[in-house]
Scaffold this motif. Sequence first.
Motif, PDB file in Angstrom:
ATOM      1  N   UNK A  96      39.823   6.726  69.115  1.00 34.81           N
ATOM      2  CA  UNK A  96      38.986   6.301  70.224  1.00 34.81           C
ATOM      3  C   UNK A  96      38.921   7.380  71.295  1.00 34.81           C
ATOM      4  N   UNK A 111      28.822  11.447  80.120  1.00 27.89           N
ATOM      5  CA  UNK A 111      29.777  11.119  79.068  1.00 27.89           C
ATOM      6  C   UNK A 111      29.066  10.880  77.738  1.00 27.89           C
ATOM      7  N   UNK A 118      30.258  15.469  70.438  1.00 31.00           N
ATOM      8  CA  UNK A 118      31.453  15.400  69.599  1.00 31.00           C
ATOM      9  C   UNK A 118      31.209  14.617  68.323  1.00 31.00           C
TER      10      UNK A 118
ATOM     11  N   UNK B  64      39.035  21.108  73.098  1.00 34.94           N
ATOM     12  CA  UNK B  64      38.779  20.514  74.416  1.00 34.94           C
ATOM     13  C   UNK B  64      39.017  19.005  74.374  1.00 34.94           C
ATOM     14  N   UNK B  65      40.062  18.641  73.704  1.00 31.48           N
ATOM     15  CA  UNK B  65      40.445  17.239  73.564  1.00 31.48           C
ATOM     16  C   UNK B  65      41.952  17.128  73.768  1.00 31.48           C
ATOM     17  N   UNK B  90      38.205  13.975  82.728  1.00 30.65           N
ATOM     18  CA  UNK B  90      36.758  13.797  82.766  1.00 30.65           C
ATOM     19  C   UNK B  90      36.097  14.771  83.710  1.00 30.65           C
ATOM     20  N   UNK B  93      35.895  19.448  81.189  1.00 31.85           N
ATOM     21  CA  UNK B  93      35.081  19.144  80.021  1.00 31.85           C
ATOM     22  C   UNK B  93      35.965  18.600  78.917  1.00 31.85           C
ATOM     23  N   UNK B  94      37.119  18.122  79.316  1.00 34.44           N
ATOM     24  CA  UNK B  94      38.054  17.604  78.338  1.00 34.44           C
ATOM     25  C   UNK B  94      37.694  16.160  77.985  1.00 34.44           C
ATOM     26  N   UNK B  95      38.014  15.784  76.782  1.00 31.58           N
ATOM     27  CA  UNK B  95      37.883  14.388  76.402  1.00 31.58           C
ATOM     28  C   UNK B  95      39.257  13.851  76.037  1.00 31.58           C
ATOM     29  N   UNK B  96      39.388  12.545  76.100  1.00 30.57           N
ATOM     30  CA  UNK B  96      40.676  11.912  75.911  1.00 30.57           C
ATOM     31  C   UNK B  96      40.668  11.032  74.674  1.00 30.57           C
ATOM     32  N   UNK B  97      41.569  11.300  73.766  1.00 32.19           N
ATOM     33  CA  UNK B  97      41.758  10.420  72.616  1.00 32.19           C
ATOM     34  C   UNK B  97      42.867   9.442  72.962  1.00 32.19           C
TER      35      UNK B  97
END
Lengths: 349, 349
Positions: A96, A111, A118, B64-65, B90, B93-97
Motif C-alpha cells: 500500500x 498525489x 509509480x 524514492x520510496x 509527501x 517526492x518520496x512515497x510511503x509504503x
Amino acid sequence: MTTRRATITDVAALAGVSVATASKALNGRDDVRATTRQLVLDAAAQLSFQPNLLAQGLLSGQTRTVGLLTSDMVGRFGIPVLLGAENAFGAGEMAVLLCDARGDAIREQHYLRTLLSRRVDGLIVVGESTNPRPSITKDVPVPVVYAYAPSADPADVSFVPDDGGGARLAVRHLIATGRTRIAHITGPTTYKAAADRAEGVQETLEEAGLAQAGETFYGAWSQRWGRLAADMLLLNDPGIDAVFCGNDQIAAGFIEAARERGRRVPDDIAVVGYDNWEVLSEETRPTLTTIDPDLERLGHTAAQHLFAAIDGKATPGVHSMPTRLVIRDSTAPGIPDTPWQVSRGGSPP
Amino acid sequence: MTTRRATITDVAALAGVSVATASKALNGRDDVRATTRQLVLDAAAQLSFQPNLLAQGLLSGQTRTVGLLTSDMVGRFGIPVLLGAENAFGAGEMAVLLCDARGDAIREQHYLRTLLSRRVDGLIVVGESTNPRPSITKDVPVPVVYAYAPSADPADVSFVPDDGGGARLAVRHLIATGRTRIAHITGPTTYKAAADRAEGVQETLEEAGLAQAGETFYGAWSQRWGRLAADMLLLNDPGIDAVFCGNDQIAAGFIEAARERGRRVPDDIAVVGYDNWEVLSEETRPTLTTIDPDLERLGHTAAQHLFAAIDGKATPGVHSMPTRLVIRDSTAPGIPDTPWQVSRGGSPP
DNA sequence: CTACGTTACGAAAACCTTTTAGGTTATTTC
DNA sequence: GAAATAACCTAAAAGGTTTTCGTAACGTAG
C-alpha cells in the motif's frame, strides 16, 4: 550494509547455469531438472537473493501495489477504514502506498499523478465524511474504489456505512426495551450521515406506530452539544424515556447532563450513541449502548473489491455496509444475555 | 481507461525526435534547442505522458520510496507519528509504503522482506510504546530510523518523546501556580513512559525542595483507574492540592471523582494530564491542562533524519523530542495570559 | 542407421528510461 | 577554402527479470 545486492545473474553464475534456467528454477516452472533446481535454490539462499520487484513490475506491467488516497488522516473515521484496507492487502502480496491529501484538492491531484507514475494497479479513495465526493475514476487508467465517502458518480464503486440501517437498529432496540417517547439529537445538517440517520429514525418510529419526541435536534458533533441538548430537551419535554444520539460524544454529554438533572440512565431515560468510539462508549457511566459502523470491515471489503476490479470483475454502485448494535448498560442495566441482543461489550479481543 | 499508457518512445515519435532527445527535453538538460524542447513538451502533454518510475528506479537504483513499518496502527500513538512522517515525505517526492505488522514479529519479518524486494530507499519503524524494541538495522541494506519506540541498539537512530521533560514541565507549572502538595498517578510499571515520568516528577520536586505527596500510584491507563486512585488518594491524604496524571484518561477520571467528592478543580486541587488527547482534554470540566508530546513533530523529524541518512548523513543515538505544556482550566481558571504560559487551548487550527 | 519425440538448458528479446559516446551539421577562425 | 569548434541530435548500453524460441542430448521406434 552497503554491499551490492545479489541479482539473478549472480545466482545463475554461482549455480553454474544460465539466468533463464535460474529464473525458471526460482519460479517453480517445470522444465528444469530437480537437481538443477536445488543447485539454484541453494545458490539463491547462499546469496540471500531477493528478486527485484521493480524489474518484475517493469516487465509484467503489474506492480502489486495499490495507492491509498485519504483526504484527511487526522480525522477519526479514515483510520479504521485504512486499517481494514491495509489488512486486506497485506494478506495478499499487495503493498500500500499511503498518501494523505489533507482535504486539499490540489494536493490530491499531485498525489494522483505520482501514484500513476509509480504504476499502481489500483486506487482506493477514503473520505472523511459520508458526503459524496468528486469522482476521479475517469482521469485514471486503473480501477478505483471509494470507501466511506462515496463517489458522486453512481457508476463508480463505492462502499459507505449504512447510516439509515444503523439508526433503525438503534430505534428498534429502544422500542424492544419498552421505550415509546424517543428523541433524536444529532450533528450538523450539512452531514449526510446526520440526515440519513434522522430519516432512519423517522421511518422506524412510523413503522412502529410511534411519533418522534420533538423534532430532530441538529447541532454539533460534540459533548458540549449533547449537554446543551439534554438541558433543552429535559426541560421542554420531560416525558421522554429514550434518546438516540448521532454520535458517542453527544451521547456522553447527554448522559452527563441527564445525571446532573437527576434523571437515571437507563431507568428513566435510555441512551444510544453512534460510532462505538470505545474511549467514550466504555468510559461513560453507565457504559454506552451504541452503533458500531464496523469501519474496519468496510475498509477490508473495499480492498477486496479493488482486487476484484483489478482482475476485471468490478461491481459498480454504492454499497451500503451493515452496522452492528453494541449493547451496554445505558439501555439494558445488568440484564443477562437476551434474545434480541446482537453483541455485547464491543468487538472481541 | 484500458488504453495503453504512453511511453517516451511514443512522445519522441510524435515530436519527431529520438528518445534520447525527448528524455533530455523532458528532464531539463541543456543541450537541446528551445524549439525542439517545446515540441517534445507539447507531444508529452498531448499524450499525457508520465515517466515510468519503475524504469527510472531500475536504472538509478533509487526508488524514492520508503517503508513505514508500524507495529500496531490500532493504538493511538502510532498514528500521529505516522502522520508527521507521511507529511514530511509527501513534501518531497518520496512515497510511503505502509505496513502494519500488528505487533507480530513474524509478520514484521515478512513485511521487511517485501519492502526490501521493492527496493525501498530507507525504513522508518514506528512503535507503540516508548519501551525499546529489537533492532533490525543490521539485517537491512538501507538506513533505518526508529520513531516513538527506540531501538534497543544505541548505535541506531531513534526518536522518542522526552517523557522526563514532560513531567518536569507539568510539575514546574504546578509549583509555579503555588501548589506544594503534589501527587502523581500513572499507568503500569511495565511502561518505560510511566517510569520516566515518575522519575521526572521526583527530580523536579526535589529541586524545588518539596516532597511528593504519597508514593507514585501505578495502575492502568484508564479513566476507571483515575477515579479509583482519586478515591484512595483523597481519603488517605486529604491535604493534597495538585495531581499530575500519567495520561488524560486518568486525569479525566480523577477530575470526575474529585468533583463528586466535593473537591473543586482547580481551586482545591489542580490537575495536569498527559498526551493532550483532545477528545478528552477539551471535554473535561474544567478543560484539562496537559502535556502534548508533539508526536506529529516527532514523526516529521524522524522522517527528515531518514532523508539525511539516505544521503549518508546519519545521526546515531536516541534523540529526545521536546514536549509542550498546554494550559487549560484545570490548573489556571480564567486567568488571562500570564508570563509562564507556553500555549493555550491546544494547537492552532 | 534414420527419423522423431522428449527433456533440459541457453540465447536473446522485451519492459522503459537515462546516460554516454559518437555523429552530423552549421558556424567560426585562420 | 580548410580546419576547428560549437550546437544539436542519435544510437546503443545499462539496469534485473521473465518469456519465447532455439538447440543439443538422449532415448525409442521403425
